[in-house]
Scaffold this active site. Structure first.
Site, PDB file in Angstrom:
ATOM      1  N   ASP A 267       0.815  -1.202   0.000  1.00 21.15           N
ATOM      2  CA  ASP A 267       0.000   0.000   0.000  1.00 21.15           C
ATOM      3  C   ASP A 267       0.858   1.265   0.000  1.00 21.15           C
ATOM      4  O   ASP A 267       1.798   1.400   0.792  1.00 21.15           O
ATOM      5  CB  ASP A 267      -0.905  -0.008   1.237  1.00 21.15           C
ATOM      6  CG  ASP A 267      -1.759   1.232   1.349  1.00 21.15           C
ATOM      7  OD1 ASP A 267      -2.624   1.430   0.476  1.00 21.15           O
ATOM      8  OD2 ASP A 267      -1.553   2.013   2.294  1.00 21.15           O
ATOM      9  N   ALA A 268       0.521   2.193  -0.883  1.00 24.24           N
ATOM     10  CA  ALA A 268       1.065   3.559  -0.899  1.00 24.24           C
ATOM     11  C   ALA A 268       2.560   3.616  -0.579  1.00 24.24           C
ATOM     12  O   ALA A 268       2.983   4.196   0.424  1.00 24.24           O
ATOM     13  CB  ALA A 268       0.285   4.434   0.081  1.00 24.24           C
ATOM     14  N   VAL A 269       3.375   3.036  -1.449  1.00 22.42           N
ATOM     15  CA  VAL A 269       4.814   3.010  -1.180  1.00 22.42           C
ATOM     16  C   VAL A 269       5.436   4.399  -1.263  1.00 22.42           C
ATOM     17  O   VAL A 269       6.556   4.603  -0.777  1.00 22.42           O
ATOM     18  CB  VAL A 269       5.552   2.043  -2.135  1.00 22.42           C
ATOM     19  CG1 VAL A 269       5.041   0.629  -1.968  1.00 22.42           C
ATOM     20  CG2 VAL A 269       5.463   2.497  -3.580  1.00 22.42           C
ATOM     21  N   GLU A 304       1.621  -0.132  -4.907  1.00 27.71           N
ATOM     22  CA  GLU A 304       0.759   1.002  -5.225  1.00 27.71           C
ATOM     23  C   GLU A 304       1.590   2.254  -4.999  1.00 27.71           C
ATOM     24  O   GLU A 304       2.158   2.442  -3.928  1.00 27.71           O
ATOM     25  CB  GLU A 304      -0.471   1.041  -4.318  1.00 27.71           C
ATOM     26  CG  GLU A 304      -1.381   2.222  -4.647  1.00 27.71           C
ATOM     27  CD  GLU A 304      -2.209   2.721  -3.476  1.00 27.71           C
ATOM     28  OE1 GLU A 304      -3.152   3.487  -3.714  1.00 27.71           O
ATOM     29  OE2 GLU A 304      -1.912   2.358  -2.327  1.00 27.71           O
ATOM     30  N   ASP A 329      -2.352   4.331 -11.863  1.00 29.86           N
ATOM     31  CA  ASP A 329      -3.575   5.102 -11.637  1.00 29.86           C
ATOM     32  C   ASP A 329      -3.963   5.911 -12.868  1.00 29.86           C
ATOM     33  O   ASP A 329      -5.144   6.207 -13.077  1.00 29.86           O
ATOM     34  CB  ASP A 329      -3.395   6.045 -10.445  1.00 29.86           C
ATOM     35  CG  ASP A 329      -3.538   5.325  -9.108  1.00 29.86           C
ATOM     36  OD1 ASP A 329      -4.039   4.188  -9.093  1.00 29.86           O
ATOM     37  OD2 ASP A 329      -3.134   5.901  -8.087  1.00 29.86           O
ATOM     38  N   ASP A 330      -2.997   6.285 -13.689  1.00 26.89           N
ATOM     39  CA  ASP A 330      -3.305   7.105 -14.859  1.00 26.89           C
ATOM     40  C   ASP A 330      -4.294   6.412 -15.791  1.00 26.89           C
ATOM     41  O   ASP A 330      -5.139   7.071 -16.410  1.00 26.89           O
ATOM     42  CB  ASP A 330      -2.020   7.435 -15.629  1.00 26.89           C
ATOM     43  CG  ASP A 330      -1.232   8.559 -14.985  1.00 26.89           C
ATOM     44  OD1 ASP A 330      -1.502   8.874 -13.800  1.00 26.89           O
ATOM     45  OD2 ASP A 330      -0.327   9.113 -15.644  1.00 26.89           O
ATOM     46  N   GLY A 401     -14.517   4.229  -2.962  1.00 25.10           N
ATOM     47  CA  GLY A 401     -14.634   4.885  -1.662  1.00 25.10           C
ATOM     48  C   GLY A 401     -14.415   6.379  -1.719  1.00 25.10           C
ATOM     49  O   GLY A 401     -14.898   7.115  -0.851  1.00 25.10           O
TER      50      GLY A 401
END
Length: 615
Positions: A267-269, A304, A329-330, A401
């Site tokens: 998660d969110a590296v 991510e 994400d793009d 979310g």
């Protein structure tokens, strides 16, 4: 260094904890019979004790400085929640997957799910009966949202008292009690492997949750040098960071080695801060590579990241960290903005056919280009990295979310647009990720939900959600994240997958996955084997992919009207193999011809795609 309570058999157990801040540490046994076991200090700030008469199920704390009792930071099970005693467990398990060799990363069809809402029961065991349905669909990898122990408001009450996405975990080694614990997780993984399904686990190494986090009492787990959006940053490069790094590397190996997990989603590296000469992610990748050699099968690390930085997945010999894949994400933002017209927040940087075309061709839309929303240049070139190192989606937990009321795409766009989105993701050259229920057009929301026990924290979370969505000018309040009703509303309506339009889109997903795996031009996923184009005014995006003897042409119409279109073809002999507007998929009926030749015009239904083959 092995940490936690290691059950050795014959009611013997070794306890070890990293606690350099403490002057004395003892194991406080509270069940089945109270007693105090002094611990001996070891090198590096570790404390150790080996004791007998410690059967599995024994409840214990660590008594710190002859005073307070605290749970084990490396606890393997928290049967009564984050504030109560840790429990000794027996890790032995009879596995039935000795012939399991894994699923190649480039072949994965990933299905992300939240254990608590995927079934009515909300447990690992309840997932098992649904595996055959997922396999029938074509899914060969499930991704579990985080399962490290998080807080619940009533630890002894019913299981839905634990309501959390999982990113507020505070015991990285403890498998969530309400989901079933370590043994139930192993049964799920074993069952997945019997069905030919790999298991990806979402893990959080950038912060701890806000409630039940006692780690800093023991050691220097945090640093004030950096700050994450969610609280204190983990200490990966400051004083004493070696032992913190080992804590998390041991956690990585624990999931892969002891629970037979096939891959980790990190998660969110971008919030894992490390300015040292060897980044923590690189050290992690090296340890996983060694484990892969020892076990004789490949384990994978999927990041991510918000950085659009291919350094994360470049091999270490080329100056990279050596992770195996990362999210893009793009691709999602380009596709979502085209379908919905959203312009709020980061969607400001997207919304044109040009963006989606670039995402198909170059992976990152922003590869050191100016991003208006960020007001700076962003990203870097990915041309030296294969398509198969990137994961793409049109829905995931965050993107749903992040909607004001947790609206899925099925509530934001038309049925035809849902099918168009499915074609864009599943026929892309990237690794596709589906979010649970997407495959049949689930309409239940997936909002943010929590079950904290601290009233001040509850108020802060509620206020934070209100502030976050001010820009949306909502009529009324966003769903209360603390409410049990909010959580219950997110449960899947699984029975819908065989009804009406839900069945039609399920069948389309199944067909697209089959085509992805069987058509040579779709199997071959190399950067030099794709050509992409677009017509902005008509809202058309097209791409052509090829192998040695096979070509595939996909024409995608994002216009809300039918469009007459002349593909730029240089060869003849294109035969249609799928049109999302067909009545077979409960569309209005295809308008595109069965065959097209160079110079020929064709009509595409609004918000549809047509697929042609040339062999």
């Amino acid at each position: 260094m092995k940490i936690g309570a290691r059950y050795l058999g014959n009611n013997n157990c070794e306890f070890r904890v990293w606690a350099p801040k403490l002057e004395t540490v003892a194991v406080k046994i509270v069940s089945p019979q109270e007693r105090l076991i002094p611990m001996q200090q070891e090198e590096g700030g570790y404390w150790q004790a080996t004791a007998n008469d410690i059967p599995p199920g024994t409840l214990y704390y660590y008594q710190v400085n002859n005073g307070d009792n605290r749970p084990d930071p490396a606890s393997y099970f928290q049967p009564e929640g984050v504030h109560r005693a840790s429990q000794v467990i027996d890790h032995s398990f009879t596995w039935n997957d000795s012939n399991w060799s894994g699923v190649p990363l480039e072949s994965m069809i990933i299905y992300e799910l939240h254990v608590g809402t995927f079934t009515q029961e909300g447990t690992f065991e309840a997932i098992i009966p649904r595996l055959k349905d997922l396999r029938e669909l074509g899914v060969n990898a499930i991704e579990l949202m985080p399962i490290a122990q998080f807080t619940g408001d009533h630890p002894t009450d019913k299981k839905d008292a634990y309501r959390n996405w999982g990113y507020d975990g505070v015991y990285p080694f403890a498998v969530q009690n309400s989901y079933g614990g370590s043994q139930a997780l192993k049964r799920l993984v074993d069952a997945c492997h019997q069905e030919g399904i790999a298991v990806v686990l979402d893990v959080v190494y950038n912060h701890f949750g806000p409630e039940g986090n006692y780690t800093n009492i023991f050691g220097y787990y945090f640093t004030d040098e950096y700050r994450t959006p969610w609280g204190s940053a983990i200490n990966f490069d400051d004083a004493h960071s070696y032992h913190v790094r080992q804590f998390f590397i041991e956690n990585v190996l624990y999931w892969l080695r002891d629970h037979h997990i096939d891959a980790l989603r990190l998660d969110a590296v971008h919030a894992i801060y490390d300015l040292g000469a060897k980044h923590f992610l690189q050290e992690m990748a090296e340890n996983v590579a060694n484990l892969s050699k020892q076990e004789g099968r490949e384990f994978h690390l999927i990041a991510e990241s918000d950085l659009n930085d291919p350094r994360i997945i470049r091999p270490s010999e080329y100056g990279g960290y050596g992770l195996h894949a990362q999210w893009s994400d793009d691709f999602h933002h380009s596709l979502h903005a085209l379908l919905t017209g959203d312009e709020i927040g980061y969607y400001e940087d997207f919304g044109k056919c040009e963006h989606l075309a670039k995402a198909f061709k170059d992976t990152f839309v922003y590869d050191w280009k100016y991003a208006p929303h960020r007001q700076r240049f962003h990203g870097n070139y990915t041309g030296d990295r294969p398509f198969t190192q990137f994961v793409v989606c049109i829905q995931n937990h965050d993107q749903i979310g992040n909607q004001p009321r947790g609206e899925r795409l099925s509530k934001l766009v038309s049925f035809e647009a849902l099918k168009l989105a499915a074609g864009a993701v599943l026929l892309s050259p990237y690794i596709p990720l589906l979010f649970m229920g997407e495959e049949y057009g689930e309409e239940a929301p997936f909002t943010y939900f929590v079950s904290h026990g601290d009233p001040d924290l509850i108020r802060a979370v509620r206020q934070g959600r209100k502030e976050e969505f001010k820009a949306f000018h909502l009529a009324g309040e966003p769903p209360d994240p603390e409410s049990a009703e909010t959580f219950a509303a997110c449960k899947l309506n699984w029975e819908k997958r065989k009804e009406g339009k839900h069945q039609a889109i399920w069948s389309l997903y199944q067909r697209l996955i089959e085509l992805r795996r069987t058509i040579p031009a779709l199997v071959k996923r190399e950067r030099q084997n794709i050509e992409v184009g677009f017509q902005e005014e008509e809202k058309i995006v097209w791409w052509c992919r090829w192998s040695e003897s096979n070509k595939i042409l996909c024409l995608m119409n994002f216009n809300q009207s039918d469009v007459v279109f002349q593909p730029q073809l240089i060869i003849n002999g294109w035969k249609k193999i799928l049109d999302s507007a067909d009545e077979q998929w409960q569309g209005a009926g295809s308008l595109s011809p069965e065959e097209i030749a160079s110079g020929q015009k064709l009509t595409l239904r609004s918000q549809s795609f047509a697929l042609y083959e040339n062999s």
